[in-house]
Design a protein around this motif. Structure first.
Motif, PDB file in Angstrom:
ATOM      1  N   ILE A 268     -34.823   3.299 -22.298  1.00 39.46           N
ATOM      2  CA  ILE A 268     -34.720   2.454 -23.564  1.00 39.46           C
ATOM      3  C   ILE A 268     -35.143   3.240 -24.446  1.00 39.46           C
ATOM      4  O   ILE A 268     -36.375   3.836 -24.888  1.00 39.46           O
ATOM      5  CB  ILE A 268     -35.462   1.556 -23.186  1.00 39.46           C
ATOM      6  N   GLU A 269     -34.136   3.274 -26.170  1.00 41.29           N
ATOM      7  CA  GLU A 269     -34.704   4.369 -27.000  1.00 41.29           C
ATOM      8  C   GLU A 269     -36.233   3.358 -27.618  1.00 41.29           C
ATOM      9  O   GLU A 269     -36.576   2.239 -27.433  1.00 41.29           O
ATOM     10  CB  GLU A 269     -34.020   3.995 -27.705  1.00 41.29           C
ATOM     11  N   LYS A 270     -36.764   4.754 -28.012  1.00 35.35           N
ATOM     12  CA  LYS A 270     -38.296   4.248 -28.432  1.00 35.35           C
ATOM     13  C   LYS A 270     -38.767   3.046 -29.378  1.00 35.35           C
ATOM     14  O   LYS A 270     -39.330   1.639 -29.039  1.00 35.35           O
ATOM     15  CB  LYS A 270     -39.067   6.000 -29.048  1.00 35.35           C
ATOM     16  N   GLU A 271     -37.785   2.786 -29.906  1.00 40.14           N
ATOM     17  CA  GLU A 271     -37.779   3.023 -31.086  1.00 40.14           C
ATOM     18  C   GLU A 271     -37.276   0.433 -30.708  1.00 40.14           C
ATOM     19  O   GLU A 271     -37.459  -0.454 -30.866  1.00 40.14           O
ATOM     20  CB  GLU A 271     -36.696   1.633 -32.193  1.00 40.14           C
ATOM     21  N   VAL A 272     -36.686   0.480 -30.005  1.00 39.59           N
ATOM     22  CA  VAL A 272     -36.401  -0.800 -29.505  1.00 39.59           C
ATOM     23  C   VAL A 272     -37.082  -1.460 -28.893  1.00 39.59           C
ATOM     24  O   VAL A 272     -37.921  -2.740 -28.175  1.00 39.59           O
ATOM     25  CB  VAL A 272     -35.205  -0.702 -28.617  1.00 39.59           C
TER      26      VAL A 272
ATOM     27  N   LYS B 113     -32.913  11.555 -30.277  1.00 40.45           N
ATOM     28  CA  LYS B 113     -33.526  10.708 -29.740  1.00 40.45           C
ATOM     29  C   LYS B 113     -34.665  10.438 -28.735  1.00 40.45           C
ATOM     30  O   LYS B 113     -34.441  11.704 -28.067  1.00 40.45           O
ATOM     31  CB  LYS B 113     -32.359   9.792 -29.082  1.00 40.45           C
ATOM     32  N   GLU B 114     -35.603   9.339 -29.046  1.00 40.27           N
ATOM     33  CA  GLU B 114     -36.509   9.362 -27.373  1.00 40.27           C
ATOM     34  C   GLU B 114     -36.724   8.536 -27.403  1.00 40.27           C
ATOM     35  O   GLU B 114     -35.881   7.667 -27.650  1.00 40.27           O
ATOM     36  CB  GLU B 114     -38.045   9.371 -28.762  1.00 40.27           C
ATOM     37  N   TYR B 115     -36.710   8.751 -25.862  1.00 37.59           N
ATOM     38  CA  TYR B 115     -36.979   7.178 -24.805  1.00 37.59           C
ATOM     39  C   TYR B 115     -38.045   6.574 -24.435  1.00 37.59           C
ATOM     40  O   TYR B 115     -38.752   7.742 -23.661  1.00 37.59           O
ATOM     41  CB  TYR B 115     -35.690   7.393 -23.824  1.00 37.59           C
ATOM     42  N   TYR B 116     -38.456   5.680 -24.065  1.00 38.93           N
ATOM     43  CA  TYR B 116     -39.242   5.491 -23.108  1.00 38.93           C
ATOM     44  C   TYR B 116     -38.098   5.024 -21.924  1.00 38.93           C
ATOM     45  O   TYR B 116     -37.157   4.131 -21.454  1.00 38.93           O
ATOM     46  CB  TYR B 116     -40.263   4.345 -22.657  1.00 38.93           C
TER      47      TYR B 116
ATOM     48  N   LEU C  99     -48.327   1.388 -17.277  1.00 36.65           N
ATOM     49  CA  LEU C  99     -48.401   0.136 -18.117  1.00 36.65           C
ATOM     50  C   LEU C  99     -48.333   0.263 -19.377  1.00 36.65           C
ATOM     51  O   LEU C  99     -47.547  -0.600 -20.025  1.00 36.65           O
ATOM     52  CB  LEU C  99     -48.909  -1.388 -17.206  1.00 36.65           C
ATOM     53  N   SER C 100     -48.356   1.218 -20.162  1.00 43.57           N
ATOM     54  CA  SER C 100     -48.822   0.803 -21.883  1.00 43.57           C
ATOM     55  C   SER C 100     -48.187   2.163 -21.961  1.00 43.57           C
ATOM     56  O   SER C 100     -47.746   2.889 -21.754  1.00 43.57           O
ATOM     57  CB  SER C 100     -50.288   0.852 -21.719  1.00 43.57           C
ATOM     58  N   LYS C 101     -47.967   1.919 -22.949  1.00 38.83           N
ATOM     59  CA  LYS C 101     -47.348   2.568 -24.033  1.00 38.83           C
ATOM     60  C   LYS C 101     -48.401   4.195 -24.475  1.00 38.83           C
ATOM     61  O   LYS C 101     -48.156   5.086 -24.656  1.00 38.83           O
ATOM     62  CB  LYS C 101     -46.977   2.156 -26.158  1.00 38.83           C
ATOM     63  N   GLU C 102     -49.927   3.538 -24.647  1.00 34.62           N
ATOM     64  CA  GLU C 102     -50.725   4.999 -24.411  1.00 34.62           C
ATOM     65  C   GLU C 102     -50.599   5.988 -23.745  1.00 34.62           C
ATOM     66  O   GLU C 102     -51.077   6.842 -23.255  1.00 34.62           O
ATOM     67  CB  GLU C 102     -52.066   4.182 -24.089  1.00 34.62           C
ATOM     68  N   MET C 103     -50.299   5.820 -22.095  1.00 32.80           N
ATOM     69  CA  MET C 103     -49.788   6.317 -21.345  1.00 32.80           C
ATOM     70  C   MET C 103     -48.675   6.905 -20.500  1.00 32.80           C
ATOM     71  O   MET C 103     -48.873   7.496 -19.839  1.00 32.80           O
ATOM     72  CB  MET C 103     -50.528   5.551 -19.662  1.00 32.80           C
ATOM     73  N   ALA C 104     -47.928   6.089 -21.378  1.00 31.62           N
ATOM     74  CA  ALA C 104     -46.574   6.582 -21.243  1.00 31.62           C
ATOM     75  C   ALA C 104     -45.975   7.922 -21.651  1.00 31.62           C
ATOM     76  O   ALA C 104     -46.463   8.221 -22.552  1.00 31.62           O
ATOM     77  CB  ALA C 104     -45.096   5.508 -21.147  1.00 31.62           C
ATOM     78  N   GLY C 105     -45.104   8.363 -21.218  1.00 30.93           N
ATOM     79  CA  GLY C 105     -44.361   9.608 -21.605  1.00 30.93           C
ATOM     80  C   GLY C 105     -42.688   8.952 -22.514  1.00 30.93           C
ATOM     81  O   GLY C 105     -42.051   7.696 -22.454  1.00 30.93           O
ATOM     82  N   ILE C 106     -42.683  10.448 -23.266  1.00 31.14           N
ATOM     83  CA  ILE C 106     -41.871   9.602 -24.240  1.00 31.14           C
ATOM     84  C   ILE C 106     -40.868  11.334 -24.399  1.00 31.14           C
ATOM     85  O   ILE C 106     -40.892  12.040 -24.302  1.00 31.14           O
ATOM     86  CB  ILE C 106     -42.057   9.962 -25.888  1.00 31.14           C
ATOM     87  N   TYR C 107     -39.619  10.483 -23.654  1.00 30.37           N
ATOM     88  CA  TYR C 107     -38.185  11.714 -22.716  1.00 30.37           C
ATOM     89  C   TYR C 107     -37.632  11.949 -24.190  1.00 30.37           C
ATOM     90  O   TYR C 107     -36.755  10.917 -24.716  1.00 30.37           O
ATOM     91  CB  TYR C 107     -38.295  11.131 -21.491  1.00 30.37           C
TER      92      TYR C 107
END
Length: 102
Positions: free
Chosen positions: A56-60, A3-6, A32-40
């Motif tokens: 929070i799960e990435k897809e959600v 699973k991937e999370y923000y 503040l943005s998806k483009e700069m955020a990490g995916i954990y």
């Protein structure tokens, strides 16, 4: 597949902010943005899911994002509004964004 999370920083999101604050990659600050955020894919219990953080799960979270302009760039961000708070099960008490206890 893992699973991937923000990770949302409840601690660094103020009630007057237009967008929710997200963690950057490798626990290295906020954005503040998806483009700069990490995916954990690995969450450290008690660190990534503490009182001030909300994985929070990435897809959600991506379903809640809108197209915005931040510093003149087209980005995707999560609005800081009641409809989003309801989905994420958070609320503001005074000026603090907190998780709703189940």
């Amino acid at each position: 597949m893992k699973k991937e999370y923000y990770i949302i920083s409840l601690k660094h999101t103020a009630k007057t902010d237009r967008y929710l604050t997200l963690w950057r990659p490798d626990n290295a600050g906020y954005c503040l943005s998806k483009e700069m955020a990490g995916i954990y894919t690995e969450l450290k219990v008690g660190y990534h899911d503490s009182e001030g953080q909300l994985p929070i799960e990435k897809e959600v979270l991506e379903k809640l994002m809108i197209n915005v302009s931040i510093d003149g760039f087209d980005r995707h961000a999560v609005p800081n509004c009641q409809a989003v708070w309801d989905v994420l099960r958070v609320k503001f008490i005074r000026n603090d964004l907190i998780k709703i206890k189940e």
